[in-house]
Scaffold this motif. Structure first.
Motif, PDB file in Angstrom:
ATOM      1  N   LEU A 282      -2.962  -3.846   0.927  1.00  0.00           N
ATOM      2  CA  LEU A 282      -3.034  -4.093  -0.734  1.00  0.00           C
ATOM      3  C   LEU A 282      -4.543  -3.627  -0.914  1.00  0.00           C
ATOM      4  N   VAL A 283      -4.672  -2.627  -1.726  1.00  0.00           N
ATOM      5  CA  VAL A 283      -5.934  -1.945  -2.243  1.00  0.00           C
ATOM      6  C   VAL A 283      -6.190  -2.760  -3.690  1.00  0.00           C
ATOM      7  N   CYS A 284      -5.295  -2.750  -4.400  1.00  0.00           N
ATOM      8  CA  CYS A 284      -5.506  -3.222  -6.074  1.00  0.00           C
ATOM      9  C   CYS A 284      -3.991  -3.497  -6.573  1.00  0.00           C
ATOM     10  N   HIS A 285      -4.307  -4.289  -7.482  1.00  0.00           N
ATOM     11  CA  HIS A 285      -2.954  -4.449  -8.279  1.00  0.00           C
ATOM     12  C   HIS A 285      -2.426  -3.552  -9.395  1.00  0.00           C
ATOM     13  N   ASP A 286      -2.987  -2.510  -9.682  1.00  0.00           N
ATOM     14  CA  ASP A 286      -2.567  -1.394 -10.694  1.00  0.00           C
ATOM     15  C   ASP A 286      -3.235  -0.226 -10.493  1.00  0.00           C
ATOM     16  N   LEU A 287      -2.770   0.759 -11.034  1.00  0.00           N
ATOM     17  CA  LEU A 287      -3.246   2.128 -10.957  1.00  0.00           C
ATOM     18  C   LEU A 287      -4.632   2.337 -11.897  1.00  0.00           C
ATOM     19  N   GLY A 288      -4.810   1.662 -12.829  1.00  0.00           N
ATOM     20  CA  GLY A 288      -5.938   1.501 -13.638  1.00  0.00           C
ATOM     21  C   GLY A 288      -6.998   1.251 -12.701  1.00  0.00           C
ATOM     22  N   HIS A 289      -6.884  -0.049 -11.954  1.00  0.00           N
ATOM     23  CA  HIS A 289      -8.084  -0.356 -11.328  1.00  0.00           C
ATOM     24  C   HIS A 289      -8.091   0.546 -10.096  1.00  0.00           C
ATOM     25  N   TYR A 290      -7.110   1.071  -9.354  1.00  0.00           N
ATOM     26  CA  TYR A 290      -7.328   2.005  -8.332  1.00  0.00           C
ATOM     27  C   TYR A 290      -8.216   3.200  -8.911  1.00  0.00           C
ATOM     28  N   LEU A 291      -7.826   3.791 -10.140  1.00  0.00           N
ATOM     29  CA  LEU A 291      -8.531   4.867 -10.357  1.00  0.00           C
ATOM     30  C   LEU A 291     -10.005   4.398 -10.717  1.00  0.00           C
ATOM     31  N   ASP A 292     -10.146   3.306 -11.320  1.00  0.00           N
ATOM     32  CA  ASP A 292     -11.514   3.135 -11.600  1.00  0.00           C
ATOM     33  C   ASP A 292     -12.579   2.925 -10.291  1.00  0.00           C
ATOM     34  N   ARG A 293     -11.739   2.327  -9.147  1.00  0.00           N
ATOM     35  CA  ARG A 293     -12.501   2.092  -7.852  1.00  0.00           C
ATOM     36  C   ARG A 293     -12.533   3.520  -7.113  1.00  0.00           C
TER      37      ARG A 293
ATOM     38  N   PHE B 238       2.642   3.426  -3.967  1.00  0.00           N
ATOM     39  CA  PHE B 238       3.075   2.215  -4.566  1.00  0.00           C
ATOM     40  C   PHE B 238       4.527   2.085  -3.859  1.00  0.00           C
ATOM     41  N   VAL B 239       4.780   0.612  -3.725  1.00  0.00           N
ATOM     42  CA  VAL B 239       6.069   0.060  -3.203  1.00  0.00           C
ATOM     43  C   VAL B 239       7.235   0.644  -4.172  1.00  0.00           C
ATOM     44  N   ARG B 240       8.266   1.255  -3.734  1.00  0.00           N
ATOM     45  CA  ARG B 240       9.484   1.597  -4.621  1.00  0.00           C
ATOM     46  C   ARG B 240      10.371   0.650  -4.921  1.00  0.00           C
ATOM     47  N   THR B 241      10.802   0.054  -3.817  1.00  0.00           N
ATOM     48  CA  THR B 241      11.648  -0.849  -3.510  1.00  0.00           C
ATOM     49  C   THR B 241      11.397  -2.021  -2.862  1.00  0.00           C
ATOM     50  N   PRO B 242      11.202  -3.435  -3.396  1.00  0.00           N
ATOM     51  CA  PRO B 242      11.494  -3.639  -5.096  1.00  0.00           C
ATOM     52  C   PRO B 242      10.332  -3.124  -5.524  1.00  0.00           C
ATOM     53  N   PRO B 243      10.454  -2.383  -6.808  1.00  0.00           N
ATOM     54  CA  PRO B 243       9.291  -1.813  -7.689  1.00  0.00           C
ATOM     55  C   PRO B 243       8.099  -2.905  -7.843  1.00  0.00           C
ATOM     56  N   ARG B 244       6.962  -2.347  -7.486  1.00  0.00           N
ATOM     57  CA  ARG B 244       5.717  -3.041  -7.593  1.00  0.00           C
ATOM     58  C   ARG B 244       4.614  -2.012  -8.219  1.00  0.00           C
ATOM     59  N   THR B 245       3.831  -2.753  -9.183  1.00  0.00           N
ATOM     60  CA  THR B 245       2.546  -1.896  -9.498  1.00  0.00           C
ATOM     61  C   THR B 245       1.381  -1.787  -8.552  1.00  0.00           C
ATOM     62  N   ASP B 246       1.272  -2.528  -7.578  1.00  0.00           N
ATOM     63  CA  ASP B 246       0.377  -2.776  -6.515  1.00  0.00           C
ATOM     64  C   ASP B 246       0.079  -1.472  -5.963  1.00  0.00           C
ATOM     65  N   VAL B 247      -1.184  -1.144  -5.520  1.00  0.00           N
ATOM     66  CA  VAL B 247      -1.408  -0.082  -4.644  1.00  0.00           C
ATOM     67  C   VAL B 247      -1.754  -0.291  -3.260  1.00  0.00           C
ATOM     68  N   PHE B 248      -1.155   0.305  -2.531  1.00  0.00           N
ATOM     69  CA  PHE B 248      -1.259   0.072  -0.991  1.00  0.00           C
ATOM     70  C   PHE B 248      -1.843   1.163  -0.355  1.00  0.00           C
ATOM     71  N   VAL B 249      -2.649   1.079   0.876  1.00  0.00           N
ATOM     72  CA  VAL B 249      -3.347   2.256   1.540  1.00  0.00           C
ATOM     73  C   VAL B 249      -2.396   1.990   3.053  1.00  0.00           C
ATOM     74  N   ARG B 250      -2.014   3.127   3.531  1.00  0.00           N
ATOM     75  CA  ARG B 250      -1.427   3.290   4.825  1.00  0.00           C
ATOM     76  C   ARG B 250      -2.552   4.057   5.817  1.00  0.00           C
ATOM     77  N   ASP B 251      -2.943   3.301   6.811  1.00  0.00           N
ATOM     78  CA  ASP B 251      -3.954   3.507   7.749  1.00  0.00           C
ATOM     79  C   ASP B 251      -3.379   4.673   8.716  1.00  0.00           C
ATOM     80  N   HIS B 252      -3.757   5.822   8.962  1.00  0.00           N
ATOM     81  CA  HIS B 252      -3.163   6.797   9.703  1.00  0.00           C
ATOM     82  C   HIS B 252      -3.363   6.482  11.120  1.00  0.00           C
ATOM     83  N   GLU B 253      -4.381   5.727  11.567  1.00  0.00           N
ATOM     84  CA  GLU B 253      -4.498   5.389  12.899  1.00  0.00           C
ATOM     85  C   GLU B 253      -3.609   4.378  13.429  1.00  0.00           C
ATOM     86  N   THR B 254      -3.423   3.359  12.635  1.00  0.00           N
ATOM     87  CA  THR B 254      -2.672   2.182  13.039  1.00  0.00           C
ATOM     88  C   THR B 254      -1.209   1.844  12.445  1.00  0.00           C
ATOM     89  N   ASP B 255      -0.897   2.574  11.373  1.00  0.00           N
ATOM     90  CA  ASP B 255       0.286   2.483  10.702  1.00  0.00           C
ATOM     91  C   ASP B 255       0.079   1.364   9.702  1.00  0.00           C
TER      92      ASP B 255
END
Length: 105
Positions: free
Chosen positions: A84-95, A63-80
């Motif tokens: 954006l993955v989805c707009h909230d935790l519920g959708h992320y968990l479902d997927r 999650f982005v803490r500052t400024p706070p957002r409900t969106d879920v992001f992924v950090r690619d470990h190879e490219t940094d």
């Protein structure tokens, strides 16, 4: 996120990946990423992020803490890269719990 962690303190995926890590691990991982001096020289800032899960292959979800957002992001470990993955935790968990493979690409 807080309510989920109070209820189950983490969620494991089908492949054993940490869809949502325990509260203690979330705190440790996020602090380590922010405090690592060598990371600061190599990567985009980690300060705004709170890492809470992974895909078992090195990519981390946050999650982005500052400024706070409900969106879920992924950090690619190879490219940094951060995407954006989805707009909230519920959708992320479902997927994360229904899909196999790269659930965010």
């Amino acid at each position: 996120m807080a309510a989920l962690l109070r209820e189950c303190d983490g969620v494991r995926g089908r492949n054993g990946d940490d869809v949502v890590r325990s509260a203690g691990r979330i705190a440790r991982d996020s602090a380590e990423f922010r405090a690592a001096a060598d990371f600061a020289a190599l990567y985009m800032p980690f300060e705004p992020l709170m890492f809470f899960g992974d895909n078992g292959g090195g990519d981390r979800f946050a999650f982005v803490r500052t400024p706070p957002r409900t969106d879920v992001f992924v950090r690619d470990h190879e490219t940094d890269g951060r995407s954006l993955v989805c707009h909230d935790l519920g959708h992320y968990l479902d997927r994360a719990l229904r899909e196999t493979g790269d659930r965010y690409r």
